[in-house]
Design a protein around this motif. Structure first.
Motif, PDB file in Angstrom:
ATOM      1  N   ASN A   1     -14.314 -20.631 -46.077  1.00 51.33           N
ATOM      2  CA  ASN A   1     -15.081 -21.863 -45.979  1.00 51.33           C
ATOM      3  C   ASN A   1     -16.296 -21.740 -45.076  1.00 51.33           C
ATOM      4  N   ASN A   2     -16.241 -20.871 -44.066  1.00 50.20           N
ATOM      5  CA  ASN A   2     -17.350 -20.721 -43.143  1.00 50.20           C
ATOM      6  C   ASN A   2     -18.247 -19.535 -43.481  1.00 50.20           C
ATOM      7  N   SER A   3     -17.966 -18.868 -44.572  1.00 47.80           N
ATOM      8  CA  SER A   3     -18.736 -17.692 -44.964  1.00 47.80           C
ATOM      9  C   SER A   3     -19.699 -18.021 -46.092  1.00 47.80           C
ATOM     10  N   LYS A   4     -20.903 -17.486 -45.997  1.00 46.15           N
ATOM     11  CA  LYS A   4     -21.893 -17.653 -47.051  1.00 46.15           C
ATOM     12  C   LYS A   4     -22.095 -16.360 -47.832  1.00 46.15           C
ATOM     13  N   ALA A   5     -21.698 -15.241 -47.222  1.00 44.76           N
ATOM     14  CA  ALA A   5     -21.877 -13.945 -47.871  1.00 44.76           C
ATOM     15  C   ALA A   5     -20.636 -13.085 -47.672  1.00 44.76           C
ATOM     16  N   ILE A   6     -20.291 -12.339 -48.708  1.00 45.02           N
ATOM     17  CA  ILE A   6     -19.188 -11.396 -48.667  1.00 45.02           C
ATOM     18  C   ILE A   6     -19.780 -10.010 -48.867  1.00 45.02           C
ATOM     19  N   ILE A   7     -19.535  -9.113 -47.920  1.00 46.12           N
ATOM     20  CA  ILE A   7     -20.083  -7.762 -48.003  1.00 46.12           C
ATOM     21  C   ILE A   7     -18.937  -6.770 -48.178  1.00 46.12           C
ATOM     22  N   PHE A   8     -19.027  -5.970 -49.233  1.00 40.63           N
ATOM     23  CA  PHE A   8     -17.982  -5.003 -49.555  1.00 40.63           C
ATOM     24  C   PHE A   8     -18.365  -3.602 -49.086  1.00 40.63           C
ATOM     25  N   ASP A   9     -17.394  -2.891 -48.542  1.00 43.95           N
ATOM     26  CA  ASP A   9     -17.490  -1.443 -48.424  1.00 43.95           C
ATOM     27  C   ASP A   9     -17.274  -0.888 -49.836  1.00 43.95           C
ATOM     28  N   MET A  10     -17.516   0.399 -50.053  1.00 44.93           N
ATOM     29  CA  MET A  10     -17.346   0.954 -51.397  1.00 44.93           C
ATOM     30  C   MET A  10     -16.136   1.883 -51.499  1.00 44.93           C
ATOM     31  N   ASP A  11     -16.155   3.011 -50.781  1.00 44.74           N
ATOM     32  CA  ASP A  11     -15.043   3.963 -50.859  1.00 44.74           C
ATOM     33  C   ASP A  11     -13.788   3.350 -50.255  1.00 44.74           C
ATOM     34  N   GLY A  12     -12.734   3.279 -51.051  1.00 43.74           N
ATOM     35  CA  GLY A  12     -11.489   2.691 -50.593  1.00 43.74           C
ATOM     36  C   GLY A  12     -11.382   1.206 -50.846  1.00 43.74           C
ATOM     37  N   VAL A  13     -12.484   0.587 -51.290  1.00 41.94           N
ATOM     38  CA  VAL A  13     -12.477  -0.845 -51.590  1.00 41.94           C
ATOM     39  C   VAL A  13     -12.825  -1.091 -53.058  1.00 41.94           C
ATOM     40  N   LEU A  14     -13.909  -0.510 -53.527  1.00 43.40           N
ATOM     41  CA  LEU A  14     -14.257  -0.610 -54.950  1.00 43.40           C
ATOM     42  C   LEU A  14     -13.660   0.555 -55.741  1.00 43.40           C
ATOM     43  N   VAL A  15     -13.586   1.705 -55.096  1.00 41.64           N
ATOM     44  CA  VAL A  15     -13.138   2.911 -55.778  1.00 41.64           C
ATOM     45  C   VAL A  15     -12.246   3.715 -54.828  1.00 41.64           C
ATOM     46  N   ASP A  16     -11.157   4.258 -55.362  1.00 36.96           N
ATOM     47  CA  ASP A  16     -10.205   5.025 -54.570  1.00 36.96           C
ATOM     48  C   ASP A  16     -10.662   6.482 -54.571  1.00 36.96           C
ATOM     49  N   SER A  17     -11.559   6.818 -53.647  1.00 37.34           N
ATOM     50  CA  SER A  17     -12.261   8.103 -53.712  1.00 37.34           C
ATOM     51  C   SER A  17     -12.020   9.025 -52.527  1.00 37.34           C
ATOM     52  N   GLU A  18     -11.196   8.623 -51.579  1.00 31.93           N
ATOM     53  CA  GLU A  18     -11.009   9.444 -50.378  1.00 31.93           C
ATOM     54  C   GLU A  18     -10.557  10.863 -50.719  1.00 31.93           C
ATOM     55  N   SER A  19      -9.646  10.989 -51.664  1.00 37.09           N
ATOM     56  CA  SER A  19      -9.150  12.316 -52.023  1.00 37.09           C
ATOM     57  C   SER A  19     -10.242  13.153 -52.685  1.00 37.09           C
ATOM     58  N   TYR A  20     -11.203  12.492 -53.369  1.00 38.48           N
ATOM     59  CA  TYR A  20     -12.295  13.225 -54.011  1.00 38.48           C
ATOM     60  C   TYR A  20     -13.229  13.833 -52.974  1.00 38.48           C
ATOM     61  N   TRP A  21     -13.499  13.073 -51.923  1.00 44.59           N
ATOM     62  CA  TRP A  21     -14.330  13.605 -50.844  1.00 44.59           C
ATOM     63  C   TRP A  21     -13.660  14.808 -50.202  1.00 44.59           C
ATOM     64  N   LYS A  22     -12.378  14.693 -49.955  1.00 42.50           N
ATOM     65  CA  LYS A  22     -11.643  15.791 -49.337  1.00 42.50           C
ATOM     66  C   LYS A  22     -11.661  17.023 -50.234  1.00 42.50           C
ATOM     67  N   GLN A  23     -11.453  16.813 -51.536  1.00 40.35           N
ATOM     68  CA  GLN A  23     -11.453  17.930 -52.481  1.00 40.35           C
ATOM     69  C   GLN A  23     -12.826  18.584 -52.561  1.00 40.35           C
ATOM     70  N   ALA A  24     -13.880  17.763 -52.696  1.00 39.67           N
ATOM     71  CA  ALA A  24     -15.234  18.288 -52.830  1.00 39.67           C
ATOM     72  C   ALA A  24     -15.668  19.057 -51.588  1.00 39.67           C
ATOM     73  N   GLU A  25     -15.382  18.491 -50.422  1.00 45.16           N
ATOM     74  CA  GLU A  25     -15.757  19.169 -49.181  1.00 45.16           C
ATOM     75  C   GLU A  25     -15.013  20.494 -49.033  1.00 45.16           C
ATOM     76  N   PHE A  26     -13.724  20.495 -49.381  1.00 44.87           N
ATOM     77  CA  PHE A  26     -12.953  21.734 -49.293  1.00 44.87           C
ATOM     78  C   PHE A  26     -13.542  22.794 -50.225  1.00 44.87           C
ATOM     79  N   GLU A  27     -13.816  22.424 -51.477  1.00 45.45           N
ATOM     80  CA  GLU A  27     -14.332  23.390 -52.455  1.00 45.45           C
ATOM     81  C   GLU A  27     -15.681  23.955 -52.033  1.00 45.45           C
ATOM     82  N   VAL A  28     -16.597  23.084 -51.637  1.00 38.70           N
ATOM     83  CA  VAL A  28     -17.954  23.523 -51.309  1.00 38.70           C
ATOM     84  C   VAL A  28     -17.979  24.324 -50.008  1.00 38.70           C
ATOM     85  N   PHE A  29     -17.341  23.817 -48.969  1.00 40.88           N
ATOM     86  CA  PHE A  29     -17.435  24.482 -47.673  1.00 40.88           C
ATOM     87  C   PHE A  29     -16.670  25.801 -47.640  1.00 40.88           C
TER      88      PHE A  29
END
Length: 220
Positions: free
Chosen positions: A2-30
């Motif tokens: 009721n007191n909010s005029k704007a809702i701000i979303f994070d993306m990774d872990g909120v819109l898309v379940d991508s944490e494991s992808y970051w871990k995989q990509a970083e492991f492969e590349v590095f």
């Protein structure tokens, strides 16, 4: 909300379940560059931007020939490929955002992820049209937990920080939002609320009638 005029979303872990992808990509590349990637050191990079992560590993295991920027983009490209091909969308989130739009909330997106990834996620979600403001930490001097990206989002949304509610899943993201003077809703995705001291409200799932449930009980 009721007191909010704007809702701000994070993306990774909120819109898309991508944490494991970051871990995989970083492991492969590095590891391909001779980096000895360990869980202990990886835990130190979770709140960093992609360029900060790349610099972190280079300082400990320097490689030849490739610049930090090139290596960073190799990681980003691998994450994009995984997002495009895997089933990784958070269930119910598009419908949840649509309900907020129907109630005339301004909708923002503020992520530590590189700008290149944002349209990939929103295209997969078919939700680009639902966001009034979209920001990446690429546009800020510092990423989360610095509050800059959330302050920028509020300014672009034409809303005071105290009138914004941020939906986050990580400690660093919640800390950034709180330091910006905003309310925080912790999205737990059916798990345990690990960041209880920082969150004002909690949301386990975007499915069913959570939005009506919270409003009906005056929790937000």
């Amino acid at each position: 909300m009721n007191n909010s005029k704007a809702i701000i979303f994070d993306m990774d872990g909120v819109l898309v379940d991508s944490e494991s992808y970051w871990k995989q990509a970083e492991f492969e590349v590095f590891t391909s560059l001779g980096v000895v990637v360990s869980d202990e050191l990886t835990n130190q990079t979770k709140a960093m931007t992609t360029l900060e992560v790349t610099r972190f590993w280079f300082e400990r295991f320097p490689w030849d020939d490739l610049s930090l920027e090139v290596v960073e983009q190799l990681v980003v490209s691998r994450v994009i490929a995984l997002i495009e091909t895997e089933d990784c969308l958070i269930k119910g989130v598009k419908s949840f955002v649509e309900k907020l739009k129907d109630k005339n909330y301004k909708i923002g997106l503020a992520t530590n992820s590189p700008e290149r990834i944002i349209p990939v996620v929103l295209k997969k979600l078919d939700a680009l049209h639902l966001f009034d403001v979209i920001l990446s930490a690429d546009s800020e001097i510092k990423g989360k937990p610095d509050p800059a990206i959330y302050l920028s989002a509020a300014k672009k949304l034409g809303t005071e920080p105290e009138a914004c509610l941020v939906i986050e899943d990580s400690y660093s993201g919640m800390l950034a939002a709180k330091n910006a003077g905003m309310k925080v809703m912790a999205f737990t995705n059916g798990g345990v609320a690990k960041n209880a001291p920082l969150a004002d409200f909690y949301l386990n799932s975007f499915e069913s009638d959570e939005l009506e449930f919270y409003e009906g009980n005056n929790l937000i």
